[in-house]
Design a protein around this motif. Structure first.
Motif, PDB file in Angstrom:
ATOM      1  N   ARG A 112     -94.106 -15.768  -5.783  1.00  0.00           N
ATOM      2  CA  ARG A 112     -95.155 -16.789  -5.738  1.00  0.00           C
ATOM      3  C   ARG A 112     -95.343 -17.241  -4.283  1.00  0.00           C
ATOM      4  NH1 ARG A 112     -96.710 -20.718  -9.658  1.00  0.00           N
ATOM      5  NH2 ARG A 112     -95.205 -19.700 -11.027  1.00  0.00           N
ATOM      6  N   HIS A 113     -96.581 -17.255  -3.805  1.00  0.00           N
ATOM      7  CA  HIS A 113     -96.872 -17.711  -2.444  1.00  0.00           C
ATOM      8  C   HIS A 113     -97.968 -18.766  -2.490  1.00  0.00           C
ATOM      9  CE1 HIS A 113     -94.520 -14.765  -0.170  1.00  0.00           C
ATOM     10  NE2 HIS A 113     -94.898 -13.870  -1.056  1.00  0.00           N
ATOM     11  N   LYS A 114     -97.825 -19.792  -1.686  1.00  0.00           N
ATOM     12  CA  LYS A 114     -98.869 -20.805  -1.600  1.00  0.00           C
ATOM     13  C   LYS A 114    -100.025 -20.341  -0.734  1.00  0.00           C
ATOM     14  CE  LYS A 114     -98.140 -25.124  -1.884  1.00  0.00           C
ATOM     15  NZ  LYS A 114     -97.816 -26.543  -1.683  1.00  0.00           N
ATOM     16  N   SER A 115     -99.805 -19.251   0.026  1.00  0.00           N
ATOM     17  CA  SER A 115    -100.875 -18.722   0.870  1.00  0.00           C
ATOM     18  C   SER A 115    -101.777 -17.813   0.048  1.00  0.00           C
ATOM     19  CB  SER A 115    -100.285 -17.937   2.045  1.00  0.00           C
ATOM     20  OG  SER A 115    -101.292 -17.158   2.682  1.00  0.00           O
ATOM     21  N   TYR A 116    -103.049 -18.121   0.004  1.00  0.00           N
ATOM     22  CA  TYR A 116    -104.032 -17.319  -0.728  1.00  0.00           C
ATOM     23  C   TYR A 116    -104.107 -15.904  -0.162  1.00  0.00           C
ATOM     24  CZ  TYR A 116    -108.569 -16.114  -2.850  1.00  0.00           C
ATOM     25  OH  TYR A 116    -109.576 -15.510  -3.552  1.00  0.00           O
ATOM     26  N   ASN A 117    -104.084 -15.771   1.170  1.00  0.00           N
ATOM     27  CA  ASN A 117    -104.192 -14.448   1.794  1.00  0.00           C
ATOM     28  C   ASN A 117    -102.990 -13.572   1.482  1.00  0.00           C
ATOM     29  OD1 ASN A 117    -106.727 -14.702   3.008  1.00  0.00           O
ATOM     30  ND2 ASN A 117    -105.877 -15.793   4.766  1.00  0.00           N
ATOM     31  N   VAL A 118    -101.805 -14.156   1.444  1.00  0.00           N
ATOM     32  CA  VAL A 118    -100.607 -13.377   1.106  1.00  0.00           C
ATOM     33  C   VAL A 118    -100.689 -12.881  -0.332  1.00  0.00           C
ATOM     34  CG1 VAL A 118     -98.109 -13.501   0.757  1.00  0.00           C
ATOM     35  CG2 VAL A 118     -99.124 -14.484   2.808  1.00  0.00           C
ATOM     36  N   MET A 119    -101.165 -13.723  -1.235  1.00  0.00           N
ATOM     37  CA  MET A 119    -101.299 -13.291  -2.622  1.00  0.00           C
ATOM     38  C   MET A 119    -102.360 -12.214  -2.769  1.00  0.00           C
ATOM     39  SD  MET A 119     -98.958 -14.665  -4.369  1.00  0.00           S
ATOM     40  CE  MET A 119     -99.535 -13.850  -5.845  1.00  0.00           C
ATOM     41  N   LEU A 120    -103.431 -12.298  -1.988  1.00  0.00           N
ATOM     42  CA  LEU A 120    -104.441 -11.234  -1.985  1.00  0.00           C
ATOM     43  C   LEU A 120    -103.825  -9.916  -1.537  1.00  0.00           C
ATOM     44  CD1 LEU A 120    -107.880 -12.491  -0.628  1.00  0.00           C
ATOM     45  CD2 LEU A 120    -107.379 -11.544  -2.861  1.00  0.00           C
ATOM     46  N   ASP A 121    -103.013  -9.972  -0.464  1.00  0.00           N
ATOM     47  CA  ASP A 121    -102.354  -8.761   0.033  1.00  0.00           C
ATOM     48  C   ASP A 121    -101.471  -8.144  -1.050  1.00  0.00           C
ATOM     49  OD1 ASP A 121    -103.527  -8.956   2.516  1.00  0.00           O
ATOM     50  OD2 ASP A 121    -101.858 -10.052   3.414  1.00  0.00           O
ATOM     51  N   ASN A 122    -100.703  -8.989  -1.744  1.00  0.00           N
ATOM     52  CA  ASN A 122     -99.833  -8.487  -2.806  1.00  0.00           C
ATOM     53  C   ASN A 122    -100.646  -7.866  -3.941  1.00  0.00           C
ATOM     54  OD1 ASN A 122     -97.515  -9.209  -1.515  1.00  0.00           O
ATOM     55  ND2 ASN A 122     -97.159 -11.083  -2.660  1.00  0.00           N
ATOM     56  N   ALA A 123    -101.719  -8.537  -4.323  1.00  0.00           N
ATOM     57  CA  ALA A 123    -102.554  -8.028  -5.412  1.00  0.00           C
ATOM     58  C   ALA A 123    -103.217  -6.706  -5.025  1.00  0.00           C
ATOM     59  CB  ALA A 123    -103.606  -9.067  -5.793  1.00  0.00           C
ATOM     60  N   CYS A 124    -103.663  -6.586  -3.788  1.00  0.00           N
ATOM     61  CA  CYS A 124    -104.281  -5.335  -3.315  1.00  0.00           C
ATOM     62  C   CYS A 124    -103.285  -4.185  -3.360  1.00  0.00           C
ATOM     63  CB  CYS A 124    -104.807  -5.508  -1.896  1.00  0.00           C
ATOM     64  SG  CYS A 124    -106.287  -6.534  -1.769  1.00  0.00           S
ATOM     65  N   LYS A 125    -102.033  -4.488  -3.084  1.00  0.00           N
ATOM     66  CA  LYS A 125    -101.002  -3.459  -3.099  1.00  0.00           C
ATOM     67  C   LYS A 125    -100.784  -2.922  -4.519  1.00  0.00           C
ATOM     68  CE  LYS A 125     -96.097  -2.775  -1.976  1.00  0.00           C
ATOM     69  NZ  LYS A 125     -94.880  -3.412  -1.418  1.00  0.00           N
ATOM     70  N   HIS A 126    -100.810  -3.805  -5.498  1.00  0.00           N
ATOM     71  CA  HIS A 126    -100.516  -3.399  -6.876  1.00  0.00           C
ATOM     72  C   HIS A 126    -101.759  -2.956  -7.660  1.00  0.00           C
ATOM     73  CE1 HIS A 126     -96.335  -4.581  -6.591  1.00  0.00           C
ATOM     74  NE2 HIS A 126     -96.695  -5.749  -6.095  1.00  0.00           N
ATOM     75  N   PHE A 127    -102.933  -3.373  -7.196  1.00  0.00           N
ATOM     76  CA  PHE A 127    -104.182  -2.987  -7.868  1.00  0.00           C
ATOM     77  C   PHE A 127    -105.141  -2.405  -6.828  1.00  0.00           C
ATOM     78  CE2 PHE A 127    -102.434  -6.779 -10.012  1.00  0.00           C
ATOM     79  CZ  PHE A 127    -102.122  -6.218 -11.251  1.00  0.00           C
ATOM     80  N   PRO A 128    -104.797  -1.238  -6.254  1.00  0.00           N
ATOM     81  CA  PRO A 128    -105.532  -0.706  -5.100  1.00  0.00           C
ATOM     82  C   PRO A 128    -106.955  -0.248  -5.389  1.00  0.00           C
ATOM     83  CG  PRO A 128    -103.925   0.900  -5.871  1.00  0.00           C
ATOM     84  CD  PRO A 128    -103.664  -0.360  -6.637  1.00  0.00           C
ATOM     85  N   THR A 129    -107.354  -0.142  -6.662  1.00  0.00           N
ATOM     86  CA  THR A 129    -108.728   0.264  -6.942  1.00  0.00           C
ATOM     87  C   THR A 129    -109.725  -0.877  -6.756  1.00  0.00           C
ATOM     88  OG1 THR A 129    -108.461  -0.186  -9.300  1.00  0.00           O
ATOM     89  CG2 THR A 129    -108.038   2.071  -8.565  1.00  0.00           C
ATOM     90  N   ILE A 130    -109.220  -2.107  -6.574  1.00  0.00           N
ATOM     91  CA  ILE A 130    -110.115  -3.245  -6.349  1.00  0.00           C
ATOM     92  C   ILE A 130    -110.158  -3.542  -4.856  1.00  0.00           C
ATOM     93  CG2 ILE A 130    -110.645  -5.629  -6.934  1.00  0.00           C
ATOM     94  CD1 ILE A 130    -108.878  -5.380  -9.374  1.00  0.00           C
ATOM     95  N   PRO A 131    -111.306  -3.358  -4.195  1.00  0.00           N
ATOM     96  CA  PRO A 131    -111.390  -3.677  -2.766  1.00  0.00           C
ATOM     97  C   PRO A 131    -111.049  -5.146  -2.527  1.00  0.00           C
ATOM     98  CG  PRO A 131    -113.328  -2.461  -3.497  1.00  0.00           C
ATOM     99  CD  PRO A 131    -112.581  -2.852  -4.728  1.00  0.00           C
ATOM    100  N   ARG A 132    -110.455  -5.423  -1.395  1.00  0.00           N
ATOM    101  CA  ARG A 132    -110.007  -6.793  -1.119  1.00  0.00           C
ATOM    102  C   ARG A 132    -111.176  -7.783  -1.128  1.00  0.00           C
ATOM    103  NH1 ARG A 132    -108.157 -10.620   2.682  1.00  0.00           N
ATOM    104  NH2 ARG A 132    -105.915 -11.059   2.563  1.00  0.00           N
ATOM    105  N   ASN A 133    -112.333  -7.354  -0.599  1.00  0.00           N
ATOM    106  CA  ASN A 133    -113.455  -8.289  -0.514  1.00  0.00           C
ATOM    107  C   ASN A 133    -114.133  -8.510  -1.869  1.00  0.00           C
ATOM    108  OD1 ASN A 133    -114.598  -5.716  -0.631  1.00  0.00           O
ATOM    109  ND2 ASN A 133    -116.362  -6.304   0.603  1.00  0.00           N
ATOM    110  N   ALA A 134    -113.725  -7.737  -2.891  1.00  0.00           N
ATOM    111  CA  ALA A 134    -114.291  -7.919  -4.229  1.00  0.00           C
ATOM    112  C   ALA A 134    -113.271  -8.491  -5.211  1.00  0.00           C
ATOM    113  CB  ALA A 134    -114.818  -6.586  -4.766  1.00  0.00           C
ATOM    114  N   MET A 135    -112.067  -8.794  -4.728  1.00  0.00           N
ATOM    115  CA  MET A 135    -111.001  -9.260  -5.609  1.00  0.00           C
ATOM    116  C   MET A 135    -111.061 -10.779  -5.786  1.00  0.00           C
ATOM    117  SD  MET A 135    -106.912  -8.568  -5.234  1.00  0.00           S
ATOM    118  CE  MET A 135    -107.063  -6.836  -5.695  1.00  0.00           C
ATOM    119  N   THR A 136    -110.903 -11.216  -7.029  1.00  0.00           N
ATOM    120  CA  THR A 136    -110.852 -12.653  -7.309  1.00  0.00           C
ATOM    121  C   THR A 136    -109.672 -12.942  -8.228  1.00  0.00           C
ATOM    122  OG1 THR A 136    -112.306 -12.452  -9.234  1.00  0.00           O
ATOM    123  CG2 THR A 136    -113.356 -12.915  -7.123  1.00  0.00           C
TER     124      THR A 136
END
Length: 431
Positions: A34-58
């Motif tokens: 768990r991270h309080k930083s939104y950008n760090v959580m985005l990075d983690n999510a991009c790593k595990h769900f690489p088919t979703i571009p970062r700029n389209a991930m919510t």
């Protein structure tokens, strides 16, 4: 016997906040820190769900009373306020770009500089959203080509025109006029830098002179933009080329069709972010994934260093990965102009097995050892360093750890009695 905690009358017992969070997308579930930083959580999510571009991930949740049972988007501004109350988060792909708040009329902010491109009544005012989150306003004639807006952004960013231009989820053709689209006053147009696999070069070293066939294929996610020596480009499930060369003991090569003597085989590719076939989530691997169109760097798999320390770090790392002096020098000098545009650099090296899936390489006769080095990097602003605590710490580790990450057999890669192949390349990731 475990201890049992009982709530006393009138006492307010607060449950401890879990250190872990579950990310959910489709049928896939991943437990992460768990991270309080939104950008760090985005990075983690991009790593595990690489088919979703970062700029389209919510991120979405329905766990709060205010959501009234409905999935609601969690914005970057509210992330740190709600994350401690959640046990899981839905990771979704936005159907269209998230709305961009427009600068107020008459704003003097440097992020909203007004630009006029011609002046008559048949014009619209649009907002140009850059990857850096800067926003430019431009007034442009409806008969003008989209390319004119591209040129404005290129001048702002230093000359490159390799942009994917997006409006309401659709890519704009740079040769079409503004008026041919239904673009209205106040609309936002996003400019996303194209991902380019820069200067991968292939060296062949054999104990004796031999004839070799070198076949390189690309997954449909990217296409060749340049090859040398020039050979016929073939289409199939993705593109592929084949060089027929004669190796020499000094490391040079002779391309058989043209008779050219070269030091290495060169290729470069641009990503097909609009049309590549996306793999179902069920086929994804949780580790060792490399997707040319949605490459990511995260706090856990990268290092972050200031620009003034990058060259020394790179030279040591590349040496640990088996690159000889000429290859290290060529690698660093090729990427240095791009690196120097930033304050800090995040970088990582891609595992060979993951890279091989995106760019399969086959040779006949088969080499004794193949070493393929591919680096991903991106610029980091000083104000975002707090989002990269682990990556900054990892920059102090012995660079030999990259050999394990990539999967390099250094002893065999340096054995001159073997038929060896060495390739290096890289890509700047534009977020």
């Amino acid at each position: 016997m475990p201890k049992v905690s009982r709530k006393k009358a009138g006492a307010d017992v607060t449950k401890p906040i879990p250190k872990l969070l579950v990310l959910k997308h489709g049928q896939k579930r991943v437990m992460v820190n768990r991270h309080k930083s939104y950008n760090v959580m985005l990075d983690n999510a991009c790593k595990h769900f690489p088919t979703i571009p970062r700029n389209a991930m919510t991120f979405q949740t329905n766990q709060l009373d205010i959501c009234e049972g409905q999935l609601v988007n969690i914005t970057a501004e509210t992330w740190d306020k709600v994350i401690e109350s959640l046990t899981s988060v839905e990771v979704t792909r936005a159907e269209s770009p998230l709305p961009i708040p427009l600068p107020p009329s008459g704003s003097t902010s440097s992020n909203a500089g007004a630009i006029s491109l011609r002046s008559n009544n048949n014009k619209v005012r649009v907002y140009l959203v850059l990857a850096s989150d800067d926003i430019l306003s431009a007034t442009i004639e409806l008969s003008a080509r989209v390319q004119e807006l591209v040129d404005v952004v290129a001048n702002k960013l230093g000359g490159s025109t390799d942009f994917k231009t997006m409006w309401r989820g659709s890519r704009l053709n740079h040769n079409r006029s503004i008026g041919s689209y239904n673009i209205s006053n106040g609309d936002s147009i996003s400019f996303i830098m194209e991902q380019v696999g820069g200067k991968p070069v292939i060296y062949l070293y054999s104990p004796s002179d031999i004839d070799v066939s070198v076949k390189l294929s690309l997954s449909p996610e990217w296409s060749f933009s340049a090859i040398y020596p020039v050979v016929t480009l073939k289409q199939g499930h993705g593109q592929h080329v084949e060089w027929n060369v004669r190796t020499h003991q000094d490391g040079s090569l002779t391309e058989r069709n043209s008779g050219l003597d070269v030091s290495y085989l060169f290729w470069e590719a641009k990503t097909n972010s609009d049309a590549f076939p996306r793999s179902p989530a069920s086929e994804l691997q949780s580790v060792d994934v490399f997707s040319p169109t949605s490459s990511t760097l995260g706090d856990m798999d990268s290092i972050v260093v200031s620009v003034d320390k990058v060259t020394v770090y790179l030279d040591k790392s590349l040496k640990a990965l088996g690159l000889h002096t000429e290859a290290r020098t060529s690698f660093i000098t090729y990427w240095l102009p791009s690196i120097l545009k930033h304050e800090y650099i995040a970088l990582r090296f891609v595992p060979q097995l993951a890279y091989e899936r995106a760019a399969p390489l086959s040779l006949s006769p088969q080499p004794d050892i193949v070493t393929r080095i591919f680096m991903l990097f991106r610029g980091i602003r000083k104000e975002h360093l707090a989002d990269w605590p682990n990556a900054r710490m990892q920059a102090g580790k012995d660079v030999a750890w990259w050999a394990d990450v990539v999967g390099v057999d250094l002893a065999r890669a340096s054995d001159t009695a073997l038929f060896r192949v060495l390739e290096w390349g890289g890509m700047e990731v534009h977020v």
